[in-house]
Design a protein around this motif. Structure first.
Motif, PDB file in Angstrom:
ATOM      1  N   VAL A 164       0.842  -1.190   0.000  1.00 18.17           N
ATOM      2  CA  VAL A 164       0.000   0.000   0.000  1.00 18.17           C
ATOM      3  C   VAL A 164       0.878   1.241   0.000  1.00 18.17           C
ATOM      4  N   CYS A 165       0.237   2.357  -0.235  1.00 18.94           N
ATOM      5  CA  CYS A 165       0.936   3.641  -0.159  1.00 18.94           C
ATOM      6  C   CYS A 165       1.256   3.934   1.302  1.00 18.94           C
ATOM      7  N   SER A 166       2.494   4.261   1.584  1.00 17.40           N
ATOM      8  CA  SER A 166       2.919   4.469   2.972  1.00 17.40           C
ATOM      9  C   SER A 166       2.377   5.763   3.562  1.00 17.40           C
ATOM     10  N   GLU A 167       1.882   6.663   2.738  1.00 20.54           N
ATOM     11  CA  GLU A 167       1.407   7.942   3.242  1.00 20.54           C
ATOM     12  C   GLU A 167      -0.108   8.000   3.365  1.00 20.54           C
ATOM     13  N   THR A 168      -0.812   7.134   2.603  1.00 23.88           N
ATOM     14  CA  THR A 168      -2.272   7.144   2.675  1.00 23.88           C
ATOM     15  C   THR A 168      -2.844   5.814   3.132  1.00 23.88           C
ATOM     16  N   GLY A 169      -2.063   4.757   3.049  1.00 25.17           N
ATOM     17  CA  GLY A 169      -2.547   3.436   3.427  1.00 25.17           C
ATOM     18  C   GLY A 169      -3.459   2.825   2.384  1.00 25.17           C
ATOM     19  N   LEU A 170      -3.570   3.458   1.213  1.00 29.71           N
ATOM     20  CA  LEU A 170      -4.435   2.952   0.153  1.00 29.71           C
ATOM     21  C   LEU A 170      -3.615   2.206  -0.885  1.00 29.71           C
ATOM     22  N   LEU A 171      -4.300   1.587  -1.842  1.00 29.63           N
ATOM     23  CA  LEU A 171      -3.583   0.904  -2.914  1.00 29.63           C
ATOM     24  C   LEU A 171      -2.710   1.924  -3.646  1.00 29.63           C
ATOM     25  N   PRO A 172      -1.485   1.561  -3.983  1.00 27.59           N
ATOM     26  CA  PRO A 172      -0.545   2.558  -4.504  1.00 27.59           C
ATOM     27  C   PRO A 172      -0.707   2.836  -5.999  1.00 27.59           C
ATOM     28  N   ASN A 173      -0.361   4.040  -6.361  1.00 30.72           N
ATOM     29  CA  ASN A 173      -0.133   4.388  -7.751  1.00 30.72           C
ATOM     30  C   ASN A 173       1.361   4.270  -8.021  1.00 30.72           C
ATOM     31  N   TYR A 174       1.733   4.570  -9.237  1.00 31.77           N
ATOM     32  CA  TYR A 174       3.129   4.383  -9.638  1.00 31.77           C
ATOM     33  C   TYR A 174       4.078   5.238  -8.809  1.00 31.77           C
ATOM     34  N   ALA A 175       3.639   6.436  -8.483  1.00 32.45           N
ATOM     35  CA  ALA A 175       4.545   7.369  -7.798  1.00 32.45           C
ATOM     36  C   ALA A 175       4.456   7.297  -6.283  1.00 32.45           C
ATOM     37  N   CYS A 176       3.672   6.405  -5.771  1.00 30.06           N
ATOM     38  CA  CYS A 176       3.495   6.324  -4.309  1.00 30.06           C
ATOM     39  C   CYS A 176       4.704   5.695  -3.627  1.00 30.06           C
ATOM     40  N   PRO A 177       5.129   6.269  -2.487  1.00 30.55           N
ATOM     41  CA  PRO A 177       6.058   5.520  -1.636  1.00 30.55           C
ATOM     42  C   PRO A 177       5.292   4.349  -1.029  1.00 30.55           C
ATOM     43  N   THR A 178       5.885   3.179  -0.993  1.00 33.78           N
ATOM     44  CA  THR A 178       5.102   1.995  -0.615  1.00 33.78           C
ATOM     45  C   THR A 178       5.686   1.266   0.593  1.00 33.78           C
ATOM     46  N   ILE A 179       4.808   0.531   1.216  1.00 30.64           N
ATOM     47  CA  ILE A 179       5.194  -0.422   2.258  1.00 30.64           C
ATOM     48  C   ILE A 179       4.376  -1.687   2.043  1.00 30.64           C
TER      49      ILE A 179
END
Length: 872
Positions: free
Chosen positions: A749-764
């Motif tokens: 998921v996106c580490s900043e929103t907790g949602l499914l990530p887009n290409y530019a999202c920082p992830t965890i």
């Protein structure tokens, strides 16, 4: 003498005269009246006597209701391996009944010979003995010192007429008649002399608190009664006439004289030979008794902290499950002859005791705490009591910084002498004095098997335990829990039913309580920006915890705490007109009204380790009665608090606490550990609650008087204790991971929103309950759909890959506590305005009086201060 006719006629006339005849008639009538009166008096007296005698017999206990069996048997406590831990006795209950076939004939004969030589012949009363005692009493000036009671009568006196020691002369007369009557009735009913003798030998007082021959055999010779020799039997037989005077351990010379009487009676009655008589007199039996006495005096009969709590729980269970009153429960526990099988593991307890007994595990320069009480008698005869608080006030007048905390016991003794001298300078004398010295700072520990709810070991404090039922810091003292409360009050309900996940992001930013006071992060003094719940747990971020409990609602948090077994939290309570409640934002950080006990905090964390099922801590598995029947079966009380998936997610986050968060000092070699640190504002209380796949263990440290812990190893020794104890417990155990339920999956998921990530999202990559995996896609970053690179591993990392940094670019390691407030906007610590209760129940009054969890304590600032090993 004149015998002439004239004289004779005169005499005849005199005898036949009217006056003479009247006199004779009067005389005869008087004699007749006297005779009739005597007969009437005898009849009336006989009737009255018969009526009185019949009344005495009618008022005697019904023979059908008479119980001659021994009353008041010792209770024995066993550990989980079946080893005897303790014998619990109350006054008149140190009794271990045995059947007549276990009692040597020599002992039976010795008692009969000295107590009732015609026992096997009479019908309950010894008429010859009564006549002999009566004659001797009359001839000695009506001093009736010789008794004529049979063994049957004495048995009734001990078991039926129990108030005979305080009876008047009239009451004694009445009791004697009833006793003799019942003795005849009892022998008619039983028709078994051995049964009467068996009951008597199990009932008699044999000194040193021993009731019955089995207890006496153990007490004086450290052996079963069946193993007694003839010589030893005569020692015991000689005690019962006067258990104090003829006590063989205290008065061996007096017992020796009485024993010689016993032997002479046995010889005269043909029970022994002259050779046996001489051998017994030559036996050095009293040296053996002194040796046993010396060994027993070295044994410590003081209850352990585990036994202390066990007794309380058994009494509570007897009242709730059996419907006993408190006194009935007390009698059953201490005099019911019960067999209590506990959950205590002797190996686990030994490891705890060894580590707590090692001074190297505690800070150098340990101080001494004093608990003191004094009673004096003034010259005018009045008495006055002085408590430790009064002693403190006395010295505070000279030194405002004075406390009952000293650098050594010698220093404490000097202050005691000064205080006594001041209070007795008017000529008063000391009547009583109580003083206890305890090393400070203190610590407590509880260890549970989370799968069964069995309490394996507890340590209620360091230092020598001076008395039974003393201050138990593991179970009866309540202290502020600090950030250990974040897990159970806030994150458990958030993940379990509020739609939050470990990847849910909160902005770690300046934030205020509802009363307008700021929430502080103690470690960095700054804020980390977008922070996931996992990161907030790992680094103990206060702002996130307070924001989360606000979303969860303090009411729901309170309800979860109740399900986790916390009995000391309060809905509302009023103290001096001030209302306090644990339904509020400060509860997220452990800022509560009264605090919690170590045991209850351990049980709450054990529930997480047990896949979300809470089991009320168990100190025993079953209790048997004297006949081996199940008296109480301790069935586990289970409550489903959180889902297995929630429990696993919390465990995963708390593994990171130990791996690279605030609890790195708690790592074990080759064993998975999950847990949470806790430090209250002001460093008054330091905690670590953690578990492995095998055990849950919580440790607390602090001063009894709530003094702030200094820096350095004062703030880390509790963690070292936890690690050393748990490392030893797991030396022979196989390391296994915490089992992940099927309802948990990994997702990126996106580490900043907790949602499914887009290409530019920082992830965890994070663990989720299957139904809580995000379905919405992040719209904060680029709208391009995220596609994992071809070289990315299919096994995502267990930990976040994008951690926020502080102002220096370093990852925060201990974002610790702000200052919680109460519902009125006041800081729940030391409040100079008087809004906070000042009576702190965490400070013991005396070692014999545990803290009362029903008394409010000032809610200290929850959350964690920097230090305490958590920045390392």
């Amino acid at each position: 003498m004149n015998f002439g006719k004239r004289a004779t006629d005169k005499k005849r006339n005199s005898l036949s005269s009217r006056s003479t005849m009247m006199g004779k008639k009067a005389h005869v009538s008087f004699i007749r009246i006297i005779f009739i009166s005597l007969i009437a008096i005898m009849v009336i007296g006989g009737c009255v006597g018969f009526g009185a005698f019949k009344g005495l017999l009618d008022n005697a206990p019904d023979i059908e209701d008479v119980n001659i069996m021994p009353i008041g048997s010792a209770t024995f406590v066993y550990d989980s391996d079946g080893n005897q831990l303790q014998k619990l006795t109350a006054p008149n209950s140190n009794r271990m009944p045995v059947t007549i076939d276990k009692i040597p004939l020599d002992l039976q004969h010795a008692v009969v010979a000295i107590e009732d030589e015609r026992f096997y012949e009479h019908n309950g009363i010894d008429l010859r003995g009564i006549v002999r005692a009566g004659v001797k009493g009359i001839t000695s000036g009506f001093h009736f010192s010789e008794g004529a009671s049979t063994i049957t009568q004495q048995l009734l006196k001990n078991n039926v007429f129990k108030d005979w020691t305080n009876e008047s002369v009239v009451e004694r007369f009445k009791r004697k008649f009833q006793e003799q009557y019942l003795a005849i009735q009892l022998e008619k009913q039983l028709k078994d002399k051995d049964k009467i003798l068996e009951s008597y030998l199990n009932t008699i007082n044999l000194g040193n608190g021993n009731y019955g021959v089995q207890a006496a055999a153990h007490g004086y010779f450290n052996k079963d009664v069946s193993e007694l020799t003839l010589s030893e039997s005569t020692v015991i037989a000689g005690i019962s006439q006067n258990p104090t005077r003829f006590n063989p351990a205290v008065n061996p010379e007096e017992n020796a004289k009485r024993r010689k009487d016993v032997l002479e009676h046995m010889l005269d009655q043909g029970y022994i030979t002259k050779e046996q008589y001489d051998e017994c007199l030559a036996d050095n039996v009293y040296d053996r008794i002194q040796a046993v006495e010396s060994e027993s005096s070295e044994e410590d009969d003081t209850y352990s902290y585990f036994i202390d709590e066990l007794t309380r729980q058994v009494i509570d269970d007897l009242m709730t499950q059996k419907g006993y009153s408190e006194q009935q429960a007390y009698n059953a526990l201490y005099s019911g002859g019960l067999r209590i099988y506990t959950t205590q593991d002797p190996q686990v307890q030994q490891i705890c005791d060894e580590e707590y007994g090692n001074p190297e595990n505690f800070p150098a320069g340990t101080q001494v705490g004093l608990d003191y009480a004094l009673t004096i008698a003034h010259p005018d005869g009045t008495e006055e009591n002085f408590s430790k608080e009064m002693m403190t006030s006395y010295f505070k007048e000279q030194d405002p910084n004075f406390s009952l905390l000293f650098d050594s016991q010698e220093q404490a003794e000097s202050y005691i002498e000064t205080f006594k001298a001041a209070k007795t300078e008017d000529g008063s004398t000391v009547i009583a004095e109580q003083k206890y010295f305890t090393p400070q700072p203190q610590s407590s520990m509880c260890i549970m098997d989370q799968h069964t709810g069995y309490v394996k070991a507890i340590v209620g404090g360091r230092g020598e335990k001076a008395t039974s039922l003393s201050l138990n810091r593991a179970t009866r003292t309540v202290r502020q829990p600090g950030s250990t409360f974040k897990i159970v009050s806030t994150y458990a309900p958030a993940l379990n039913e509020c739609g939050k996940t470990l990847a849910t992001v909160y902005d770690d930013e300046y934030y205020e309580y509802v009363n307008g006071k700021p929430v502080n992060n103690w470690l960095t003094g700054s804020f980390g920006g977008p922070t996931t719940i996992r990161e907030a747990i790992v680094n103990s971020v206060n702002v996130v915890a307070v924001k989360c409990i606000t979303d969860v609602t303090p009411q729901l948090a309170y309800e979860y705490l109740l399900k986790f077994g916390f009995s000391t939290i309060v809905d509302t309570m009023t103290v001096d007109g001030k209302v306090y409640s644990d339904i509020g934002q400060p509860t997220a950080l452990g800022g509560i009204t009264r605090g919690v006990s170590n045991l209850e905090l351990t049980a709450a964390y054990a529930a997480i380790a047990n896949n979300g099922t809470y089991i009320k801590p168990m100190f025993y598995t079953k209790i048997l009665d004297e006949d081996g029947n199940v008296f109480l079966d301790n069935t586990p009380e289970k409550t489903k608090v959180i889902k297995p998936s929630t429990a696993y997610l919390l465990t995963s986050a708390m593994e990171d606490v130990v791996d690279h968060g605030t609890g790195t000092r708690l790592q074990l070699n080759n064993m998975h550990v999950a847990g949470k640190t806790g430090t209250t504002e002001g460093y008054n209380d330091l905690w670590f609650a953690g578990y492995t796949p095998y055990y849950t263990c919580t440790v607390w440290s602090g001063y009894d008087d709530n003094t702030k812990l200094p820096s350095g190893d004062y703030r880390t020794y509790h963690q070292d204790l936890w690690r050393k104890v748990m490392q030893r417990l797991h030396e022979d155990k196989t390391d296994t991971d915490f089992k992940m339920p099927a309802t948990v999956e990994k997702a990126t998921v996106c580490s900043e929103t907790g949602l499914l990530p887009n290409y530019a999202c920082p992830t965890i990559t994070e663990y989720f309950e299957t139904d809580e995996i995000p379905k919405k896609r992040c719209n904060v970053h680029s709208n391009k759909v995220y596609t994992p690179p071809a070289e990315e591993s299919n096994e995502p990392s267990d930990t976040p890959t994008d951690t926020p940094t502080d102002n220096n670019g370093n990852p925060p390691t201990d974002n610790n506590g702000g200052t919680p407030t109460d519902n009125n906007g006041d800081t729940p610590t030391d409040n100079p305005g008087g809004d906070t209760p000042t009576d702190n129940p965490d400070t013991p009054d005396t070692p014999d009086t545990p803290d009362n969890p029903d008394t409010p304590a000032p809610p200290e600032g929850g959350g964690e201060d920097p230090g305490g090993g958590e920045t390392e």
